[in-house]
Design an enzyme around this catalytic site. Sequence first.
Site, mmCIF file in Angstrom:
data_model
loop_
_atom_site.group_PDB
_atom_site.id
_atom_site.type_symbol
_atom_site.label_atom_id
_atom_site.label_comp_id
_atom_site.label_asym_id
_atom_site.label_seq_id
_atom_site.Cartn_x
_atom_site.Cartn_y
_atom_site.Cartn_z
ATOM 1 N N HIS A 1 0.837 -1.195 0.000
ATOM 2 C CA HIS A 1 0.000 0.000 0.000
ATOM 3 C C HIS A 1 0.871 1.244 0.000
ATOM 4 O O HIS A 1 1.884 1.299 0.689
ATOM 5 C CB HIS A 1 -0.904 0.020 1.239
ATOM 6 N N HIS B 1 -8.992 10.725 5.090
ATOM 7 C CA HIS B 1 -8.488 11.888 5.807
ATOM 8 C C HIS B 1 -9.528 12.998 5.898
ATOM 9 O O HIS B 1 -9.240 14.071 6.411
ATOM 10 C CB HIS B 1 -7.213 12.409 5.149
#
Length: 759
Positions: free
Chosen positions: A645, A698
């Site tokens: 990732h 986020h």
Amino acid sequence: MALIHNLGFPRIGAKRELKFAQEAFWKGQSTEAELLATAKALREVNWQAQQSLDWVPVGDFSLYDQVLDMSFTLGNLPVRVADLEGSALDSYFRVARGRSANDSGCNCVHAGEMTKWFDTNYHYIVPEVTTKTRFSLNADRLLEQLAEAQQAGVKAKPVIIGPVTYLWLSKAKDQSNPLELLEHLLPIYSELLETLADAGAEWVQIDEPVLVTELDSHWRHGFETAYHALKANRVKLLVATYFGTLRENLQLACNLPVAGLHVDAVRGRSEIAQVADWLTTNKVLSVGAINGRNIWKTDLNATLDWLEPIAQKLGDRLWLAPSCSLLHVPVDLDSEENLDTDIRRWLAFANQKLDELEILGKAINNGRHTVAKQLADNQDAIDSRRNSVRVHNPLVKSAVENITEALGRRKSHYAERIGKQRSHLNLPLYPTTTIGSFPQTPDIRKARLAFKKQEISAQDYHAKMKAEIEHAVREQEKLGLDVLVHGEAERNDMVEYFGEQLQGYAFSQYGWVQSYGSRCVKPPILFGDISRPEAMTVAWTQYAQSLTDKPMKGMLTGPVTILNWSFVRDDQPRSQSCLQLALAIREEVQDLEAAGVNVIQIDEAALREGLPLRKSEWQTYLDWAVESFRITANGVQDETQIHTHMCYSEFNDIIEAIAHMDADVITIETSRSDMELLDVFEAFHYPNEIGPGVYDIHSPNIPTEEQAVKLMNKAAERIPAERLWVNPDCGLKTRQWEEVIPALQNMVAAAKTLRANAV
């Protein structure tokens, strides 16, 4: 007399006071006035810590990000927030995170794109521009902080980001070149400088770190244009460069019509003598002699050995400073009560670095004899670390020397492996998964803290963590995810957790640094040779797998990310430390596979941020970084599927190196950039499977099914559907369950829609 000054100070507070104030405001638990009062109090504390300096930075404090601050100072707001109701602070947080305190319950706006600040682990909000962008001055923030500093009695030096670096950091939302806006930007900078002069500023620090990168002729000409236009302003300009060497830009930097130049002497000490020769006699040279990026004590005697001749040559024209802003180090070592005594004496946090700076200044101005005791104490600490048996492990060094190319090769090529993996895992088209972590709830944090304080037993702590793991598994089953994770309830941080179980690491209590906004990390301290005494994740993953028939993904942090997100030893090449980490994590991968875990994710979120700032040096870094990942990952059977990732990194220009990592599946951030990161796949045939993130974790905004489908259809235009996964951008530890559940429901629904449409 040499002067001492600082380029910037940590803004979060010694106990993360800013973080808690931000989050309270966002949750509606405090008012804007209370948040601003906390910020003002922190600034006062910071200025008090720097009161011995000849010049103190002002404007380095930010409620979220200094680049975003500069965008607002320049009136460069995205159109999508310009006309929304609310205060200026509401607009600010909407750009930063998609929502302010008054926007709960709505998908307010698309948050600004976020990426890494040069080669650090700090994230900034990318300025957005078009050919139609025009700027206007709003200097209120700077003027307010300047007035506060003057009232506090410090000699204030306002700090701003320079015009060329600002445009270089910007992203055009059309086909234009941001540099074309320079002629429109410079009058606003001139107005800003005159405004600061009117407010009593004598010096202004104007940060231009882009000077340490490889610039083409247009950007180099932009520097000449910019500073010849600004030279008529009344304030004295100190152009600050940092994070590297100037090289071919050295003469350009020295010839700029400014009053002073700051040079990073930690990374570019070889250039200091040349700069001292080339600067004209009316210019100040600021030498960044203290490392602003790492936490090791400075060898003060060795520094004085090369610095004293420069001081003799320059006299009053010499300024001393850290290499860069101290934003990247923790605030105060004196807060650390539990650090190992030996290791503690090897360290210096922000406050201690200012003490080192003061010692250097006294030694230069008054002679070494005036600080003889301080220099002797410093030398004892340097020698203690250099000779410590805790730092050096011959067995680890021997293992690295015996690494062969075969350790980095899979048994078969991807085309052969993937058939075996699909048969073994039996996954649908557009398989769904998450990146690894689930919300770190107050109950989890409370249990971890109680265990650390020995208020509960290991047995009770493990029972609580198992309950949290079971909750995460059951929620994923209800959601209908295809490949599950155990949720990482037992992990405090994706790097610190592993460091705590590896030999060669130490840990602080309050060694927090800002990553972005209210997100703070506490990097572990890599002080010695690395080895793995025992398995680190196997028992937790086995337990999670016992709860479900669905594939359970083992979750590891890769060696490059552990390296880049640690405070790394500076007494050997980073590549050697990375190979030591690779061998340790390789052992964990093999133990997971032996325990029956057939999907293993090895996160390399920080691969790109470790890139040198100069492309000519990239290949050397990528060679050892990719080799380290391959050594970690490639000791498994074909049936075991390796994931990796990467988050919030512009990786298009290193796509070949990423492909060479040979992970079976890579998951990446693409939601904030509206899948722009996938443009590279139009020209580059990425051979393996990929999961472009459709949920911006986020931001508190919840993506809709339609949004996720739209993003995945964009991805399918570039990558065959049979090689696409559906997943969030990043881990979910910072989010709340009430956000995560509906977001993942929409994500899973999107995958079902995509499958139906593919039939």
